[in-house]
Design a protein around this motif. Sequence first.
Motif, PDB file in Angstrom:
ATOM      1  N   GLY A  19       0.744  -1.341  -0.016  1.00 37.84           N
ATOM      2  CA  GLY A  19      -0.124  -0.049   0.041  1.00 37.84           C
ATOM      3  C   GLY A  19       0.958   1.248  -0.018  1.00 37.84           C
ATOM      4  O   GLY A  19       2.144   1.200  -0.293  1.00 37.84           O
ATOM      5  N   VAL A  20       0.108   2.371   0.360  1.00 34.47           N
ATOM      6  CA  VAL A  20       0.829   3.506   0.251  1.00 34.47           C
ATOM      7  C   VAL A  20       0.460   4.255   1.607  1.00 34.47           C
ATOM      8  O   VAL A  20      -0.347   4.213   2.195  1.00 34.47           O
ATOM      9  N   GLY A  21       1.476   5.192   2.085  1.00 38.12           N
ATOM     10  CA  GLY A  21       1.205   6.257   2.848  1.00 38.12           C
ATOM     11  C   GLY A  21       0.794   7.588   2.513  1.00 38.12           C
ATOM     12  O   GLY A  21       1.519   8.182   1.629  1.00 38.12           O
ATOM     13  N   ASP A  22      -0.299   8.251   2.896  1.00 38.22           N
ATOM     14  CA  ASP A  22      -0.810   9.363   2.566  1.00 38.22           C
ATOM     15  C   ASP A  22      -0.193  10.731   3.038  1.00 38.22           C
ATOM     16  O   ASP A  22      -0.765  10.753   4.243  1.00 38.22           O
ATOM     17  N   ALA A  23       0.636  11.314   2.754  1.00 37.06           N
ATOM     18  CA  ALA A  23       1.241  12.535   3.380  1.00 37.06           C
ATOM     19  C   ALA A  23       0.084  13.742   3.227  1.00 37.06           C
ATOM     20  O   ALA A  23       0.366  14.489   4.420  1.00 37.06           O
ATOM     21  N   VAL A  24      -0.627  13.636   2.582  1.00 42.44           N
ATOM     22  CA  VAL A  24      -1.690  14.808   2.318  1.00 42.44           C
ATOM     23  C   VAL A  24      -2.769  14.821   3.542  1.00 42.44           C
ATOM     24  O   VAL A  24      -2.876  15.691   4.028  1.00 42.44           O
ATOM     25  N   HIS A  25      -3.380  13.343   3.664  1.00 41.18           N
ATOM     26  CA  HIS A  25      -4.455  13.372   4.287  1.00 41.18           C
ATOM     27  C   HIS A  25      -4.012  12.438   5.653  1.00 41.18           C
ATOM     28  O   HIS A  25      -4.861  11.983   6.518  1.00 41.18           O
ATOM     29  N   LEU A  26      -2.707  12.111   5.781  1.00 41.87           N
ATOM     30  CA  LEU A  26      -2.241  11.626   6.965  1.00 41.87           C
ATOM     31  C   LEU A  26      -2.940  10.430   7.367  1.00 41.87           C
ATOM     32  O   LEU A  26      -3.828  10.235   8.289  1.00 41.87           O
ATOM     33  N   ARG A  27      -2.738   9.143   6.513  1.00 40.58           N
ATOM     34  CA  ARG A  27      -3.534   7.880   6.456  1.00 40.58           C
ATOM     35  C   ARG A  27      -2.505   6.987   5.811  1.00 40.58           C
ATOM     36  O   ARG A  27      -1.699   7.183   5.152  1.00 40.58           O
ATOM     37  N   GLY A  28      -2.813   5.691   6.100  1.00 35.27           N
ATOM     38  CA  GLY A  28      -2.204   4.539   5.178  1.00 35.27           C
ATOM     39  C   GLY A  28      -3.343   3.985   4.714  1.00 35.27           C
ATOM     40  O   GLY A  28      -4.508   3.551   5.139  1.00 35.27           O
ATOM     41  N   ASN A  38      -2.272  -3.771  -9.066  1.00 31.77           N
ATOM     42  CA  ASN A  38      -3.613  -2.904  -8.958  1.00 31.77           C
ATOM     43  C   ASN A  38      -3.343  -2.270  -7.721  1.00 31.77           C
ATOM     44  O   ASN A  38      -4.435  -1.981  -6.803  1.00 31.77           O
ATOM     45  N   ILE A  39      -2.147  -1.369  -7.342  1.00 33.90           N
ATOM     46  CA  ILE A  39      -2.112  -0.707  -6.079  1.00 33.90           C
ATOM     47  C   ILE A  39      -1.917   0.783  -6.523  1.00 33.90           C
ATOM     48  O   ILE A  39      -0.785   1.112  -7.479  1.00 33.90           O
ATOM     49  N   GLY A  40      -2.590   1.657  -6.037  1.00 34.43           N
ATOM     50  CA  GLY A  40      -2.267   2.912  -6.228  1.00 34.43           C
ATOM     51  C   GLY A  40      -2.738   3.853  -7.282  1.00 34.43           C
ATOM     52  O   GLY A  40      -2.682   4.965  -7.627  1.00 34.43           O
ATOM     53  N   VAL A  41      -3.607   3.196  -8.109  1.00 30.21           N
ATOM     54  CA  VAL A  41      -4.384   3.951  -9.347  1.00 30.21           C
ATOM     55  C   VAL A  41      -5.449   4.578  -8.870  1.00 30.21           C
ATOM     56  O   VAL A  41      -5.489   5.790  -9.541  1.00 30.21           O
ATOM     57  N   GLN A  42      -6.426   4.134  -7.901  1.00 27.30           N
ATOM     58  CA  GLN A  42      -7.535   5.102  -7.559  1.00 27.30           C
ATOM     59  C   GLN A  42      -7.149   6.322  -6.881  1.00 27.30           C
ATOM     60  O   GLN A  42      -7.587   7.299  -7.279  1.00 27.30           O
TER      61      GLN A  42
END
Length: 900
Positions: free
Chosen positions: A228-237, A331-335
Amino acid sequence: MRLAWVWCTRRAVRHSVKVPRRLLSAQVNPQHDRLSETTRNIGIIAHIDAGKTTTTERMLYYSGYTRRIGDVDEGSTVTDFLPAERARGITIQSAAITFHWPPTAPQSPPPQLPPTFDTIPRSSIPHNINLIDTPGHADFTFEVLRSLRVLDGAVCILDGVAGVEAQTEKVWTQAGHYHIPRVIFVNKLDRDGAAFSRTVKEIGVRLHGWPAVCQIPWWKGGNGDFVGVGDAVHLRGLLWQGSADGSQIKAFELEQLETTDTQFADEIKKARIALVELLSEHDDLMVEHFLEHDEDHLAIPGLQIMQSLRRTVLQAPQRIIPVFAGASFRNIGVQPLLDAVVDLLPSPLERPDPEISIENQTSTLQQLLSAAPKPSVPAKKHKKTKDALDIAEVRNLTACALAFKVVNDTKRGILVYIRVYSGTLDRGSVLYNTNLHIAERAPRLLKMYANDAVEVDSLSSGQIGVITGLKHARTGDTLIVYKGLQMKSQPPGGLSSLQLRPITVPPPVFFTSIEPQSLSEQKHVQESLNILLREDPSLHLSIDDESGQTHLAGMGDLHLEIARDRLLHDFKAKARIGKIEIGYRETITASTPPYTYTLDRPIASKPAKAAITASVDPILDTSFTPQDAILTAEQQSAACKNVPYESSYALPDNSTLHISHDGLSRTDSSTHKSLLPPHLSLPSILSAIHAGASAALARGPFNGFPVSNTALHITLDAAAHLYPETTTTALSMATRAAVAHSLRTASETSPSVLMEPVMLATVFVNEASLGAVVQDISSARGGQVLSLDSPVSSSPSSASSSPATPRDTEDDDDAPIIDPTQIYTPPDPFASGTSSLSSDLGSSQRQIVARVPLKEMVGYLNHLRAITGGRGTFVMTVDGFEKMAAQRQREVVEAMREFV
């Protein structure tokens, strides 16, 4: 951290933060269009095999357009629908496709737009996305160029293992030339050897921008599989789990991660702090938000971070590059990438006005429309500004569009892809082609979904669509709709000269011969070739006058190979295709005295007589760049001298034409009646001479190649050279014969020399193979190594045409030199902790920039793979044409004679 820097600027925020030089949103069209506001015209650009088509397939699947995910290896993708694309597994022809994000139900009403997006993200409202999947191979550069010409934004995809590759730099530079806002998606992070940190640093060093890391990779257990990814904008994983198609995403808030994966949560915090500090250096409002939230990086809402990213992305030139992470094949990260496309990239209303030329003036389309007087305002009361365009007929202009691509569809016939820049184009409208000065009717309008289409009634401003049934429109033609326009009429005033900025066609460097198998097949072969040339203007067709052989020229051997396959298999043409050869140039080395040729013979069963005097001189500059072979109307106009009795023109291949016409003034036509036959005019005479001279230079006396670096001098004596039987055709033929005789005389006096194309090659190899590749280029292939591990800023023949200099074509002299130590990146779990930064950027892959003759680069890929263990890659483009050494010229001539 640079928290101290932000603290010091607390009292002088507006004085210490650099104000963006130009926001594209400042030029928003005042006429708010709901459809244009929710439209994104984007392109997928990248190096070959970076995952463009794979990512596009996932976008179509998650948007609900397709029910299964296509696979490139299986040949089941939507956008790669040509047989040649599916057979080779590469994109050859850019494909346009339309879908909605977020997904919408069929027949759903248009979304209700809020008054402002200050409280909700744009990605919460369904948007119409027109996506173009572009090729990655260097041979199809023109296909990328004509797609970029009509885009509003772009997604650049990088291979997380290979990093920033050569073709990536090239397409990035081309997109920057059109000031297209871009975001980056680092793909293939699931593969062995993926290095997100190194790739991000390469973005700064090689693409000359500050990477804004919006997502970081999430490795299982800190050093395992990519999950997965860590979202630095919305502070979530964001964790992809529970389904093989990637449709199920589980979000973990920062508080949850702090209890389950402390290390990952801490890295997300570091990414947010770095992101806020980077944005604070380029956006005033971000500094204000930082101070309003008591200088707490983590307290700033994600929506304000996204809005700040959008403002910096829309700056021109773009200095902040948002970076996202994923693995499309897994299929990770496209949405989240689709959300970023809607949230960050501009709508058609936020793009700069397109450049136009009209009546030898350059302006923008919006300035032209705003300068037109309103019908209710009397002409005498209509005040003109100093630089306003005084064209009253513009008020009747209802639509303006650019044809950027022509495709021959087996079922629907000729499809002309257009981008509407102003007004609304309705089905059945009469279109006037300002390039060809022909009116055509648009019987049907389509919205394309790759190889499928849906018929629509109209296309509004900012939309991309297709017109069927046009017989003449070509790539780069401007199409306008005018009130009262009929099929056989022409727009009054200067409206017929209105043209949008054209698409530059690069010169070809390879050619092959084509011969029909029998006379009965000649017509079908010619018609098929005409369709190919209309589809792809980077293909060139010429006929050898002596042998009658037809030559097809293109950008590369793969380019010509694809054209040959389409000719034989798609069009079923029965022809013999010769060996692919290199397109050389030749130039003279001696001057000739004036020679007068008199033509006196019937033409088309009618008597014709004309005379002309010509002489030639060599131009001492023995090299020229491809830009010298591409001339616009403005350049030709600028080349003409302000002397009424002389006319000068710039010709292709660095040649010039000077016409002396004593007694015939270009500015005063009062004396023309007494000197010219009544059926001739000076403009038509000059045009005929220009055509004849160009035809003579198309085939040289030495070996039949186009002539370069030659100055032509034509003398026209109206009293001695013009007769009652003189026609423009006779003048053109006389000019061609006179120039051809002068070229032969010059070649006999002093032998002509050949000029060969020299390529600027960028080679990527591993450290162990560096020495062998450098020696092979410099010794065995006669090349010149310009640099190692750094882009070259100039070359011996061309300081501004090098494709390895992104800063040259950005039209910006102060592109920053990025220090990779100042770029935040999360640690790569598999990277060596003892390796230095320089080794991180250079040990796994070394870059060699060299200038090598094209002849030595034919078939080079197989040789490169042999000496690098299959790991070497390269990309090349024409850097110029240079005079050949005597020994190399003898070898080339002997080889050509053997071929004949």
